[in-house]
Design an enzyme around this catalytic site. Structure first.
Site, PDB file in Angstrom:
ATOM      1  CB  SER A 294      -0.853   0.032   1.262  1.00  0.00           C
ATOM      2  OG  SER A 294      -0.077   0.435   2.382  1.00  0.00           O
ATOM      3  CG  ASP A 295       1.488   5.863  -1.281  1.00  0.00           C
ATOM      4  OD1 ASP A 295       2.444   5.978  -0.479  1.00  0.00           O
ATOM      5  OD2 ASP A 295       1.337   6.634  -2.255  1.00  0.00           O
ATOM      6  CB  CYS A 296       3.222   5.496   3.632  1.00  0.00           C
ATOM      7  SG  CYS A 296       4.677   4.559   3.082  1.00  0.00           S
ATOM      8  CG  ASP A 297      -0.019   5.925   7.396  1.00  0.00           C
ATOM      9  OD1 ASP A 297       0.152   4.836   7.986  1.00  0.00           O
ATOM     10  OD2 ASP A 297       0.623   6.951   7.671  1.00  0.00           O
ATOM     11  CB  ALA A 298      -2.890   3.573   1.081  1.00  0.00           C
TER      12      ALA A 298
END
Ligand SMILES: *[C@@H]1O[C@H](CO)[C@@H](O)[C@H](O)[C@H]1NC(C)=O
Ligand SMILES: *[C@@H]1O[C@H](CO)[C@@H](O)[C@H](O)[C@H]1NC(C)=O
Ligand SMILES: *[C@@H]1O[C@H](CO)[C@@H](O)[C@H](O)[C@H]1NC(C)=O
Ligand SMILES: *[C@@H]1O[C@H](CO)[C@@H](O)[C@H](O)[C@H]1NC(C)=O
Ligand SMILES: *[C@@H]1O[C@H](CO)[C@@H](O)[C@H](O)[C@H]1NC(C)=O
Ligand SMILES: *[C@@H]1O[C@H](CO)[C@@H](O)[C@H](O)[C@H]1NC(C)=O
Ligand SMILES: *[C@@H]1O[C@H](CO)[C@@H](O)[C@H](O)[C@H]1NC(C)=O
Ligand SMILES: *[C@@H]1O[C@H](CO)[C@@H](O)[C@H](O)[C@H]1NC(C)=O
Ligand SMILES: *[C@@H]1O[C@H](CO)[C@@H](O)[C@H](O)[C@H]1NC(C)=O
Ligand SMILES: *[C@@H]1O[C@H](CO)[C@@H](O)[C@H](O)[C@H]1NC(C)=O
Ligand SMILES: *[C@@H]1O[C@H](CO)[C@@H](O)[C@H](O)[C@H]1NC(C)=O
Ligand SMILES: *[C@@H]1O[C@H](CO)[C@@H](O)[C@H](O)[C@H]1NC(C)=O
Length: 774
Positions: A294-298
């Site tokens: 995932s993109d960060c914290d997505a």
């Protein structure tokens, strides 16, 4: 991880024993650990699949959950090391991310130009060489104990759809075929494959690449809409011939081992929770074998910001069931246990993710005992910032820089030592701007002013403005400096305070009072001035284009650690510029178009102008592919065989040939690979350097349909190659074209079609008609 290493050095019969502190690279299956050696997952003679299966079967549920986040902890009872999935290497080993440490013996890494400038070279061999160097430096950091992982989250291959996008600088530009080629070159180079691919097979990876951000992500923050909540409405047609091709090639041809799903929603579904996208398309249709991050914290965003998942546990179930494998963040660590308790997903969903993750760690050679003794283990610290890599960074900057204007042949400047220079502007004596974003610490810092100083002792610097925002121009000082000099070099443009992640521009003109400063300086200069622009995205500089007192304009992107030297060499004629713009430069007026409108194609009835050279119908400041040189090049078609292409020969027309109200067409999918291959044709082109200097010249070949049907691009780049030509030299290039690939376009349903009729191959000022008969 800190170990004491005793180094014994023999120097002519004197024995020196030095103890130096160093760090051990993290790895599993230590050969001195008898327990580890008993695990089949440590047995290198078994297939990776078999080993991973064994490994995953030994994990407890808690251990499984612990491995689903980017900072995966060690599992000491199995001699499994910790691993950090998040490292960055956009244009060199980066300080961003958590995996790379710059605080050991290695304190710098080669900073290549920001990608948008590298793209401007239109040279896939250069792209490959750069990423090969980056991969070596990444492995060297690991071998030196300064990397907690070797999975790099690059390349960024989103289409630079809107000129305001703060991250457009990270991408290879607006054209899908350039992005495809860049993606493939980057992945092959960094992972340790050959330029043409196929060398790697299932073998060991040098390091792992990650195609990001999948998909339709190219807005960070516009008019209150952030990337976290933006729902990109994309048509099947645009998806098929703009947004998806770079990712498809990155995975299929490049054989990338990582993919990142983006924050935004696509047609109402968050990318990381989209089963159709991640599992059906990427793994199913494209045959992806790597891991999906995932993109960060997505994942948190799907619950916290988008409200798409009602409960945190729903977000966990959504992404793991969709096919995502690892969360950059801590959300999955916190909520996966409860999601399983609540039966929102099963342990087998976790096993699938873990299988993908550990497969990559094994392919990186991190479960084979001490990896510094194995393949890639001999890549030493001397590779980092090696002369070869620094030379490559210079080559890349020189080959990318674009000469946009050169009236009176003002450039190159005479190389007489007596020439006096005024070097003015907020970017003139800073090297910080050169490195763009997602950068590491450069091997060296040399500003443009410093580099120009090696050509003439009579160079004087004035900052001109307080910063690139230029709120208070120091005009009196700058005028004085300008007045005294033979030539004035203005170094203006943008920096990360104007465009970056989470900061899209709201204007396309130069910030603050830069334009006023530039104009006023031209009034005080003895000669027409030279304007150097640093920027990732395009700038509306039509005033400068049209002002005869501005003789030359150079666009230098963010040119990396060697950018100052590259510019000085170009300004004084030690290098002949040949870069060409990888994006359309729109006028300021374009800002009336909502950035949230994802449509590529124009809609004349509502005044929507469309986007990029393929579809945009409005006025332009500069065009995709623009770029001058100190040489003039001529181009011609030598021959194209054949000029009539019969697609129908082998077909049962009733099956494949369709008719719409206006034309006849065939679906590429129904033609089949074999027929497409058999219809390949060759185009021989001649190009000649008429100048007095050798030069590297990118040759771009476009195609357009003679009769544009609704939704056809105005033209489309189909092939490009950069050629090095001596003064007066003439060379031939052969492009092999495949009608199914190069003469097709997506229809409304997102299917590729070939339409009957005339097409024109376009090579600069030359056109060549070919006739497709169905
Ligand atoms: C590793 O696997 C091979 C193939 O199954 C087997 O012959 C060998 O004994 C195994 N090695 C160890 C150390 O268990
Ligand atoms: C693996 O075993 C070796 C030898 O016992 C030990 O030195 C090392 O720290 C262990 N590594 C991990 C990650 O448990
Ligand atoms: C480098 O930074 C890491 C992470 O912050 C830290 O654990 C390590 O001790 C540092 N090393 C040195 C030599 O300072
Ligand atoms: C890439 O590297 C190869 C091998 O070192 C070299 O022959 C070639 O000229 C390089 N090409 C470019 C464009 O840098
Ligand atoms: C996207 O489509 C949805 C549903 O049709 C609509 O509500 C939304 O306003 C659209 N968003 C944009 C930016 O056009
Ligand atoms: C997960 O839990 C840790 C420790 O309680 C906390 O610091 C972190 O913010 C949590 N993360 C998320 C995404 O909820
Ligand atoms: C230019 O920048 C360099 C490096 O930061 C600095 O040492 C030098 O003093 C600057 N020169 C001028 C004239 O400001
Ligand atoms: C280059 O400048 C950066 C700050 O912009 C600094 O952190 C770095 O140490 C410098 N590197 C060298 C080799 O001087
Ligand atoms: C302009 O830039 C300078 C230097 O970067 C900064 O200190 C200042 O706050 C900026 N001013 C505005 C109005 O943004
Ligand atoms: C700069 O130019 C503007 C008009 O473009 C003018 O009003 C101003 O007086 C000039 N400033 C100086 C210091 O010359
Ligand atoms: C290239 O050709 C154009 C048109 O013939 C001419 O105006 C220009 O000066 C030439 N440029 C160079 C560098 O020879
Ligand atoms: C373009 O379309 C028109 C009308 O359908 C047709 O008469 C003409 O022959 C076509 N021209 C070409 C070059 O295909």
């Amino acid at each position: 991880m800190r170990i004491l290493e005793i180094k014994i050095i023999f120097i002519s019969s004197v024995i020196l024993v030095t103890a130096i502190e160093s760090f051990q690279p993290p790895y599993s299956c230590d050969s001195t650990n008898p327990l580890a050696q008993s695990f089949p997952f440590c047995n290198t003679t078994l297939a990776v699949d078999q080993r991973v299966q064994d490994l995953v079967s030994r994990l407890t549920l808690d251990e499984k959950i612990s491995q689903l986040v980017d900072s995966a902890p060690a599992i000491p009872r199995l001699n499994i090391s910790a691993f950090e999935w998040w490292s960055e290497a956009l244009h060199g080993i980066s300080e961003s991310g958590k995996g790379i440490l710059f605080n050991g013996t290695l304190t710098a890494a080669t900073v290549f130009p920001q990608v948008i400038l590298t793209a401007a070279s239109f040279d896939a061999y250069l792209w490959y060489n750069i990423s090969q160097a980056i991969g070596k430096e990444g492995r060297a950091f690991y071998n030196e104990g300064q990397a907690l992982g070797v999975t790099f989250w690059a390349p960024n291959i989103n289409i630079f759809r809107d000129p305001r996008w703060g991250r457009g600088q990270e991408t290879p530009g607006e054209d899908p075929s350039v992005a495809e080629s860049y993606a493939v070159s980057y992945v092959r180079g960094i992972q340790g494959d050959s330029f043409d691919g196929g060398q790697l097979k299932d073998g060991h990876l040098q390091v792992s690449a990650c195609c990001k951000h999948f998909t339709a992500y190219d807005l960070d923050n516009w008019d209150g809409v952030t990337r976290f909540v933006f729902n990109a409405n994309v048509t099947e047609q645009d998806l098929a011939d703009t947004y998806e091709p770079p990712f498809k090639s990155c995975i299929r041809q490049g054989q990338a081992t990582g993919l990142m799903c983006a924050y935004n929603l696509l047609n109402g579904v968050p990318n990381c929770a989209d089963y159709n996208l991640l599992t059906e398309t990427v793994r199913g249709e494209w045959g992806f074998k790597g891991y999906i991050a995932s993109d960060c914290d997505a994942v948190a965003v799907i619950h916290d910001d988008q409200g798409y998942a009602k409960l945190p546990e729903d977000a966990v179930a959504d992404v793991l069931k969709a096919g995502m494998d690892v969360d950059c963040g801590s959300f999955l660590m916190n909520y996966t246990g409860r999601a399983i308790q609540q039966k929102k997903l099963s342990e087998s969903d976790l096993d699938r993710a873990l299988h993908n993750l550990f497969s990559i760690r094994m392919r990186l050679g991190l479960f084979n005992g001490d990896p510094t003794r194995l393949e890639y283990g001999n890549i030493g610290p001397e590779q980092v910032c090696s002369q070869e890599h620094q030379d490559l960074a210079l080559e890349a900057a020189r080959d990318g820089i674009v000469l946009l204007k050169n009236s009176y042949n003002l450039l190159p400047l005479p190389k007489a030592e007596t020439v006096s220079l005024a070097v003015i502007g907020p970017n003139a004596n800073t090297s910080e701007t050169f490195v763009g974003n997602y950068h590491g610490l450069p091997c060296k810092n040399i500003t443009i002013f410093q580099a120009l100083g090696s050509y003439t002792k009579n160079a004087v610097y004035s900052q001109g403005c307080d910063g690139v925002n230029c709120t208070s121009p120091a005009t009196v000082e700058a005028f004085g400096v300008a007045q005294e000099a033979d030539y004035v070099v203005l170094v203006m443009g943008l920096d990360q305070s104007q465009e970056r992640e989470e900061l899209d521009r709201t204007e396309l003109v130069l910030p603050g009072q830069q334009e006023i400063l530039i104009k006023n300086i031209t009034l005080h200069a003895k000669n027409p001035v030279i304007l150097v622009l640093l920027s990732g995205g395009p700038v509306d500089i039509s005033f400068a284009r049209d002002d005869p007192r501005i003789g030359s304009i150079l666009w230098a992107g963010y040119p990396g650690e060697a950018g100052g030297i590259a510019l000085a060499q170009i300004i004084f004629g030690d290098h002949n510029p040949g870069g060409r713009l990888p994006v359309t430069w729109y006028p300021e007026d374009f800002i009336k178009v909502p950035m949230t409108d994802m449509r590529m194609r124009s809609e004349p009835s509502t005044g929507y102008p469309g986007r990029t050279y393929r579809f945009y119908t409005g006025p332009k400041v500069y065009e995709f592919g623009d770029g001058l040189s100190y040489s003039n090049y001529t181009h011609e078609f030598v021959h194209v065989t054949p000029d009539k292409i019969y697609i129908n020969k082998l077909l049962r027309p009733a099956k494949a040939i369709k008719r719409s109200a206006t034309d006849r067409y065939a679906l590429v999918s129904e033609l089949g690979k074999e027929l497409c291959e058999s219809k390949k044709f060759s185009t021989k082109i001649a190009v000649e350097n008429h100048g007095n200097l050798p030069g590297k010249h990118p040759v771009l070949l476009f195609v357009k349909q003679a009769n544009l049907t609704i939704g056809s691009p105005q033209k489309q780049l189909i092939a490009f190659r950069s050629v090095r030509l001596e003064a007066g030299e003439r060379a031939h290039i052969d492009f092999v074209l495949n009608p199914c690939q190069h003469l097709s376009r997506a229809n409304k349903d997102g299917l590729l079609v070939i339409e009957e009729g005339y097409y024109h191959l376009i090579l600069e000022d030359k056109e060549y008609p070919i006739n497709v008969v169905l």
